[in-house]
Design a protein around this motif. Structure first.
Motif, PDB file in Angstrom:
ATOM      1  N   GLU A 250      -7.382  -1.877 -22.524  1.00 54.32           N
ATOM      2  CA  GLU A 250      -7.862  -2.969 -21.676  1.00 54.32           C
ATOM      3  C   GLU A 250      -8.692  -3.974 -22.475  1.00 54.32           C
ATOM      4  O   GLU A 250      -8.615  -5.183 -22.247  1.00 54.32           O
ATOM      5  CB  GLU A 250      -8.692  -2.392 -20.523  1.00 54.32           C
ATOM      6  CG  GLU A 250      -9.246  -3.427 -19.559  1.00 54.32           C
ATOM      7  CD  GLU A 250      -8.149  -4.162 -18.796  1.00 54.32           C
ATOM      8  OE1 GLU A 250      -8.422  -5.302 -18.347  1.00 54.32           O
ATOM      9  OE2 GLU A 250      -7.035  -3.616 -18.644  1.00 54.32           O
ATOM     10  N   GLY A 255      -3.230  -6.488 -23.017  1.00 55.01           N
ATOM     11  CA  GLY A 255      -2.437  -6.263 -21.801  1.00 55.01           C
ATOM     12  C   GLY A 255      -0.980  -5.978 -22.039  1.00 55.01           C
ATOM     13  O   GLY A 255      -0.123  -6.340 -21.223  1.00 55.01           O
ATOM     14  N   THR A 258       1.799  -2.571 -19.041  1.00 50.29           N
ATOM     15  CA  THR A 258       1.488  -2.915 -17.647  1.00 50.29           C
ATOM     16  C   THR A 258       0.905  -1.747 -16.882  1.00 50.29           C
ATOM     17  O   THR A 258      -0.048  -1.913 -16.103  1.00 50.29           O
ATOM     18  CB  THR A 258       2.769  -3.408 -16.937  1.00 50.29           C
ATOM     19  OG1 THR A 258       3.341  -4.477 -17.680  1.00 50.29           O
ATOM     20  CG2 THR A 258       2.454  -3.879 -15.522  1.00 50.29           C
ATOM     21  N   ASN A 261      -2.712  -1.327 -17.602  1.00 54.62           N
ATOM     22  CA  ASN A 261      -3.505  -2.379 -16.947  1.00 54.62           C
ATOM     23  C   ASN A 261      -3.772  -2.031 -15.484  1.00 54.62           C
ATOM     24  O   ASN A 261      -4.900  -2.157 -14.985  1.00 54.62           O
ATOM     25  CB  ASN A 261      -2.768  -3.720 -16.996  1.00 54.62           C
ATOM     26  CG  ASN A 261      -2.550  -4.211 -18.411  1.00 54.62           C
ATOM     27  OD1 ASN A 261      -3.284  -3.848 -19.305  1.00 54.62           O
ATOM     28  ND2 ASN A 261      -1.527  -5.038 -18.597  1.00 54.62           N
ATOM     29  N   LYS A 265      -7.445  -1.167 -13.690  1.00 60.50           N
ATOM     30  CA  LYS A 265      -7.955  -1.965 -12.573  1.00 60.50           C
ATOM     31  C   LYS A 265      -8.124  -1.122 -11.315  1.00 60.50           C
ATOM     32  O   LYS A 265      -9.051  -1.337 -10.524  1.00 60.50           O
ATOM     33  CB  LYS A 265      -7.010  -3.138 -12.298  1.00 60.50           C
ATOM     34  CG  LYS A 265      -7.019  -4.180 -13.401  1.00 60.50           C
ATOM     35  CD  LYS A 265      -5.992  -5.269 -13.143  1.00 60.50           C
ATOM     36  CE  LYS A 265      -5.976  -6.293 -14.278  1.00 60.50           C
ATOM     37  NZ  LYS A 265      -4.940  -7.321 -14.077  1.00 60.50           N
TER      38      LYS A 265
END
Length: 392
Positions: A250, A255, A258, A261, A265
């Motif tokens: 991160e 990024g 995927t 990421n 989050k």
């Protein structure tokens, strides 16, 4: 001349069809540049015919007082009634309305019928060792062909979206890890390690969060089942390393991955990848009628992306209870899936594969468009019911 078909062959073909048949069916259309329905329709016909044959063969053993069969049939009848009511009383996009008959067909013949057949089987008589060998070999061959094709065409062979693509690799990984932990003597170790890393590579390549989470959930389950503190330490270390890798990615990885990421989050900020409005809307619909629920789907045909919210939204508390009532034999015979000495060792692998798809339906897919989840549900229920009636 009387033609007889061996029961073992029928059950083996049926179980292979529900476990990996769909994966085989979706692997032809792209390479042959054909419509996927040219292969999905024959697959559906095969499943229907085999389901009817199994039910016919087991007709004398079907107990209409079986709580799982009652729950299964009552729930899907209730769901179809709610589906028809929703289409007749709520507004939907035109393309969603056109799918009504296909949805009802799928529920009756691709979900309800095979699920009943899977509940009827005496799992004491099933040669899971042989079936799993076929499954691992098929998945390994398909993924090898997939990457050869991908090297040439820069695409994969499977007619499916990225999340389910990742779950093909997750299935191979889970089977391979299980066999390495519990049945290594029946296989060449190098083959299992090859399948393990091939499956993991597919999971990572899919860029989807769900198959990666499923791999961790199922790996943790199998290590607990193994009961070896060394393996438990390994898996905890790997989880911590993975968390560290996600954090490093991160901050320094630009990024590139995927799935990393989305996991970061999700854990750090509670980000649900755009699903929170769907969750809120589902809760709102549920609150309008908590007992029976409201509409089955949203206007555009989208669903809440969570099995519990979808059940509550579409069928209310009543539907939720009826749906999960079928799992009573699993709860009653939980030791079959949590004690290594109890029952057939391969029952635990079937449970691990169920866990994989149970993880999936927490974040994706609606109640009837992932048949693997429903098939593995019926298999573990059938195993639990076999323990009750036949003794394991």
């Amino acid at each position: 001349m009387k033609i007889t078909i061996n029961n073992n062959f029928i059950y083996k073909l049926f179980l292979l069809s529900v476990m990996v048949g769909n994966t085989i069916a979706i692997s032809f259309a792209k390479p042959l540049d054909m419509n996927p329905r040219n292969f999905s329709i024959p697959y559906r016909i095969l499943i229907i015919l085999l389901s009817l044959l199994v039910i016919y063969r087991e007709r004398r053993n079907i107990n209409l007082k079986n709580i799982s069969i009652i729950s299964l049939v009552v729930f899907w009848i209730f769901y179809i009634i709610k589906l028809i009511y929703s289409f007749n009383n709520y507004s939907f996009n035109q393309e969603v309305l056109l799918s009504k008959n296909e949805d009802i067909f799928r529920i009756l013949f691709m979900i309800l019928l095979p699920s009943i057949a899977l509940l009827c089987i005496n799992y004491n008589k099933i040669d899971f060792k042989n079936i799993i060998k076929y499954c691992v070999t098929i998945l390994c061959c398909l993924l090898v062909i997939n990457y050869i094709y991908g090297y040439i065409k820069l695409d994969h062979i499977f007619s499916t979206y990225y999340i389910m693509y990742g779950h093909i690799g997750a299935s191979l990984f889970i089977m391979s890890l299980f066999l390495l932990l519990f049945c290594r003597e029946d296989y060449k170790s190098y083959f299992l390690f090859f399948c393990l890393f091939l499956g993991l590579f597919n999971v990572l390549q899919s860029m989807a969060r769900s198959p990666l989470l499923a791999v961790f959930v199922c790996s943790f389950y199998m290590v607990i089942l193994k009961g070896n503190k060394k393996y438990l330490l390994y898996i905890i270390t790997l989880i911590l390393l993975f968390i560290g890798l996600v954090i490093l990615h991160e901050h320094y990885g630009n990024g590139q991955i995927t799935s990393f990421n989305r996991i970061y989050k999700w854990v750090a900020y509670g980000d649900t990848s755009g699903r929170q409005p769907l969750y809120n809307k589902a809760i709102e619909i549920f609150n309008s009628n908590r007992l029976l629920g409201g509409r089955i789907l949203f206007e555009d045909g989208v669903h809440p992306h969570n099995i519990f919210l979808e059940l509550l939204m579409g069928t209310g508390i009543l539907g939720l209870i009826i749906y999960f009532l079928k799992f009573w034999p699993v709860v009653k015979n939980a030791s079959l899936f949590w004690k290594i000495q109890k029952g057939n060792i391969y029952y635990k692998l079937i449970f691990a594969l169920f866990l994989q798809y149970f993880t999936l339906v927490q974040t994706s897919c609606n109640l009837f468009n992932i048949p693997e989840f429903l098939y593995f549900s019926s298999m573990i229920i059938g195993i639990g019911y076999t323990a009750k009636t036949q003794g394991i």
